[in-house]
Scaffold this active site. Structure first.
Site, PDB file in Angstrom:
ATOM      1  N   CYS A   1      18.602  36.646  58.993  1.00 13.90           N
ATOM      2  CA  CYS A   1      18.904  37.882  59.274  1.00 13.90           C
ATOM      3  C   CYS A   1      19.364  38.319  60.439  1.00 13.90           C
ATOM      4  O   CYS A   1      20.513  38.381  60.943  1.00 13.90           O
ATOM      5  CB  CYS A   1      17.873  39.004  58.720  1.00 13.90           C
ATOM      6  SG  CYS A   1      17.718  39.037  56.983  1.00 13.90           S
TER       7      CYS A   1
HETATM    8  N1  LIG Z   1      16.202  37.922  53.599  1.00 15.17           N
HETATM    9  C1  LIG Z   1      15.800  39.018  53.988  1.00 15.17           C
HETATM   10  O1  LIG Z   1      14.833  38.925  54.973  1.00 15.17           O
HETATM   11  C2  LIG Z   1      16.868  40.027  54.099  1.00 15.17           C
HETATM   12  C3  LIG Z   1      16.184  41.276  54.853  1.00 15.17           C
HETATM   13  C4  LIG Z   1      16.968  42.350  54.446  1.00 15.17           C
HETATM   14  C5  LIG Z   1      18.133  42.526  54.209  1.00 15.17           C
HETATM   15  N2  LIG Z   1      18.818  41.175  53.820  1.00 15.17           N
HETATM   16  C6  LIG Z   1      20.168  41.227  53.150  1.00 15.17           C
HETATM   17  O2  LIG Z   1      19.844  41.271  51.805  1.00 15.17           O
HETATM   18  C7  LIG Z   1      21.128  40.490  51.260  1.00 15.17           C
HETATM   19  C8  LIG Z   1      20.445  39.144  50.351  1.00 15.17           C
HETATM   20  O3  LIG Z   1      19.590  38.463  51.018  1.00 15.17           O
HETATM   21  P1  LIG Z   1      18.714  37.328  50.505  1.00 15.17           P
HETATM   22  O4  LIG Z   1      17.986  36.756  51.468  1.00 15.17           O
HETATM   23  O5  LIG Z   1      18.202  37.719  49.220  1.00 15.17           O
HETATM   24  O6  LIG Z   1      19.936  36.404  50.151  1.00 15.17           O
HETATM   25  P2  LIG Z   1      19.908  35.075  49.085  1.00 15.17           P
HETATM   26  O7  LIG Z   1      21.057  34.218  49.601  1.00 15.17           O
HETATM   27  O8  LIG Z   1      18.493  34.313  49.051  1.00 15.17           O
HETATM   28  O9  LIG Z   1      20.129  35.655  47.847  1.00 15.17           O
HETATM   29  C9  LIG Z   1      21.334  36.103  47.169  1.00 15.17           C
HETATM   30  C10 LIG Z   1      21.322  35.678  45.760  1.00 15.17           C
HETATM   31  O10 LIG Z   1      22.692  36.180  44.966  1.00 15.17           O
HETATM   32  C11 LIG Z   1      22.959  35.629  44.092  1.00 15.17           C
HETATM   33  N3  LIG Z   1      24.379  35.982  43.667  1.00 15.17           N
HETATM   34  C12 LIG Z   1      25.440  36.103  44.399  1.00 15.17           C
HETATM   35  N4  LIG Z   1      26.470  36.549  43.553  1.00 15.17           N
HETATM   36  C13 LIG Z   1      25.770  36.674  42.149  1.00 15.17           C
HETATM   37  C14 LIG Z   1      26.415  37.214  41.247  1.00 15.17           C
HETATM   38  N5  LIG Z   1      27.570  37.452  40.873  1.00 15.17           N
HETATM   39  N6  LIG Z   1      25.528  37.391  40.084  1.00 15.17           N
HETATM   40  C15 LIG Z   1      24.109  36.952  40.202  1.00 15.17           C
HETATM   41  N7  LIG Z   1      23.438  36.397  41.421  1.00 15.17           N
HETATM   42  C16 LIG Z   1      24.611  36.400  42.221  1.00 15.17           C
HETATM   43  C17 LIG Z   1      23.006  34.136  44.694  1.00 15.17           C
HETATM   44  O11 LIG Z   1      22.992  33.182  43.666  1.00 15.17           O
HETATM   45  C18 LIG Z   1      21.605  34.290  45.634  1.00 15.17           C
HETATM   46  O12 LIG Z   1      20.782  33.565  44.644  1.00 15.17           O
HETATM   47  C19 LIG Z   1      21.903  39.957  52.057  1.00 15.17           C
HETATM   48  O13 LIG Z   1      23.094  40.785  52.437  1.00 15.17           O
HETATM   49  C20 LIG Z   1      20.832  39.654  53.270  1.00 15.17           C
HETATM   50  O14 LIG Z   1      21.572  39.921  54.550  1.00 15.17           O
HETATM   51  C21 LIG Z   1      17.820  40.003  53.835  1.00 15.17           C
END
Ligand SMILES: NC(=O)c1ccc[n+]([C@@H]2O[C@H](COP(=O)([O-])OP(=O)(O)OC[C@H]3O[C@@H](n4cnc5c(N)ncnc54)[C@H](O)[C@@H]3O)[C@@H](O)[C@H]2O)c1
Length: 421
Positions: free
Chosen positions: A264
């Site tokens: 992040c």
């Molecule tokens: N990881 C963290 O600590 C955190 C904290 C706060 C905010 N965020 C934000 O949250 C969002 C998600 O983060 P994350 O770490 O979970 O990402 P990630 O990459 O682990 O997960 C995203 C998932 O979405 C799936 N995906 C994408 N398009 C899709 C679709 N059309 N249908 C179904 N699945 C789909 C991908 O395959 C992936 O598994 C990002 O914008 C990130 O910046 C993350």
């Protein structure tokens, strides 16, 4: 409520599982068969303390599908939790958001019920209004805030304490534009008993970037002051203990050391910097925050060289994850440290309680120990992640360069250097 979660990565899985614990019916929309088949057995594929247990406990309320339109039809609320990674130039990559908006929009067209879409993914201010909502409206032939609800609801979970953070959050931020969506979200989050800050959609998106930028700034500030303290023979931990007592400042996030990593802070700061430049603003503080963070790991190598000619020596590396209680190695400070050690022709023996397999994928030629103890046999030991178990090791007679302030190493090691103390 019946809730679909699109994007079953870290945020989606934690959010859906915690909402199931609150009693909601959850449909996880996944893209791969491995996840589809694993989740119903109580396995999330994500390392997060307590997550699999909570998932298993709530399986009766959880289902998994690869059919997004069907998930939309069967639920009344959808959380968008897809990834928003960086492009090579640091700008935000909105491909997943764009794709999923098209699919959701098409699904809304054939959904006779009122549906609310909530974007949890981190997106730059204006993304919902200029990209997501127009696509949803075009594809569905419906009007946002009238025919379907929409909100931006940025996520503030921390890896390693995500479940605790969900149930005991400081605040919930919702970007809303219509009273009905606001009511839906207030009802959803009411059991958490946390302050709900309702604002405009654009502002809620900016709150997320501002939070991450401020926290990262606090770390780089602590590191810059820490570097000064080191030169002056002052313990920066004592300094920040004293400084943190000021109620205007607060003591959190003042751990000076080798900097931040993870999925992040670096990504979101770089996205905000790139966005600022498109607006004709050079964000000097944010650029310096990244610069300080990138310089910090090299301090460990400089300190090591003061005590040892590295070439041909075995260097033990304790910790590979970007933080403890996580297997995430994205932007981990271990990466530049190992690269620098390899460049200096060191032999490396590394250990991490959970991140070794992820790291091995990046550095297949490094030796990985099965226990932390094995690493202590090296000519010198670098502490890169503050795993709690590193507090139990015997550091007597060791040369330790500590990037994270492990108290026992500080006390015991025969030769000890802290990066900022
Ligand atoms: N990881 C963290 O600590 C955190 C904290 C706060 C905010 N965020 C934000 O949250 C969002 C998600 O983060 P994350 O770490 O979970 O990402 P990630 O990459 O682990 O997960 C995203 C998932 O979405 C799936 N995906 C994408 N398009 C899709 C679709 N059309 N249908 C179904 N699945 C789909 C991908 O395959 C992936 O598994 C990002 O914008 C990130 O910046 C993350």
């Amino acid at each position: 409520m019946k809730i679909s979660i699109i994007g079953t990565g870290y945020v989606g899985t934690v959010t859906g599982t915690c909402l199931a614990e609150l009693g909601h019916q959850i449909v996880f929309v996944v893209r791969d068969t491995k996840k589809r088949d694993l989740i119903p057995s109580g396995k999330s594929l994500i390392y997060e303390p307590g997550l699999d247990q909570l998932l298993e406990k709530n399986l009766a309320r959880i289902s998994t599908t690869m059919d997004l339109p069907d998930a939309i039809r069967k639920t009344e609320l959808t959380f968008v939790c897809v990834g928003t990674p960086s492009n090579d130039d640091g700008s935000i990559n909105l491909d997943q958001i764009r794709d999923v908006s098209h699919t959701i929009g098409k699904s809304l067209a054939s959904d006779d019920e009122y549906h609310t879409i909530i974007v949890k993914s981190t997106v730059l201010p204006g993304t919902s209004e200029t990209l997501v909502i127009p696509i949803l409206e075009k594809e569905s032939g419906k009007n946002a805030f009238v025919d379907f609800g929409f909100s931006s609801n940025p996520e503030f979970l921390k890896k390693g304490t995500a479940i605790e953070d969900f149930f005991h959050t400081d605040r919930i931020v919702i970007g809303v534009n219509d009273p009905k969506t606001k009511e839906v979200l207030e009802k959803l989050y009411q059991p958490l008993n946390a302050p709900i800050f309702a604002t405009t959609i654009r502002t809620s998106e900016m709150i997320k970037y501002t939070s991450n930028s401020f926290l990262a700034t606090k770390i780089s500030f602590a590191n810059e002051i820490g570097n000064l303290c080191k030169k002056m023979g002052i313990d920066s931990y004592e300094v920040f203990k004293g400084v943190g007592l000021d109620a205007r400042i607060n003591p959190h996030f003042f751990r000076s050391g080798i900097g931040f990593g993870g999925s992040c802070f670096p990504k979101d700061l770089k996205a905000l910097i790139a966005h600022a430049r498109t607006l004709g603003i050079e964000p000097q503080i944010l650029t310096a925050v990244i610069g300080t963070n990138e310089d910090q790991p090299a301090k460990m190598i400089d300190l090591l060289k003061r005590h040892l000619d590295i070439a041909g020596k075995t260097i033990g590396v304790l910790g590979l994850a970007f933080k403890p209680d996580s297997d995430d190695i994205q932007e981990s400070r271990a990466v530049p440290i190992i690269q620098a050690l390899l460049k200096e022709r060191a032999k490396i023996i590394a250990f991490d309680p959970v991140a070794t397999e992820n790291f091995r994928y990046l550095f297949p030629d490094v030796s990985y120990a099965k226990t932390a103890r094995e690493v202590l046999d090296a000519d010198a030991v670098l502490i890169v992640t503050e795993w709690k178990e590193f507090e139990d090791l015997d550091y007597r007679n060791k040369l330790v360069i500590d990037g994270r302030r492990i108290g026992k190493a500080h006390k015991e090691a025969v030769t000890y250097e802290g990066v900022c103390w």
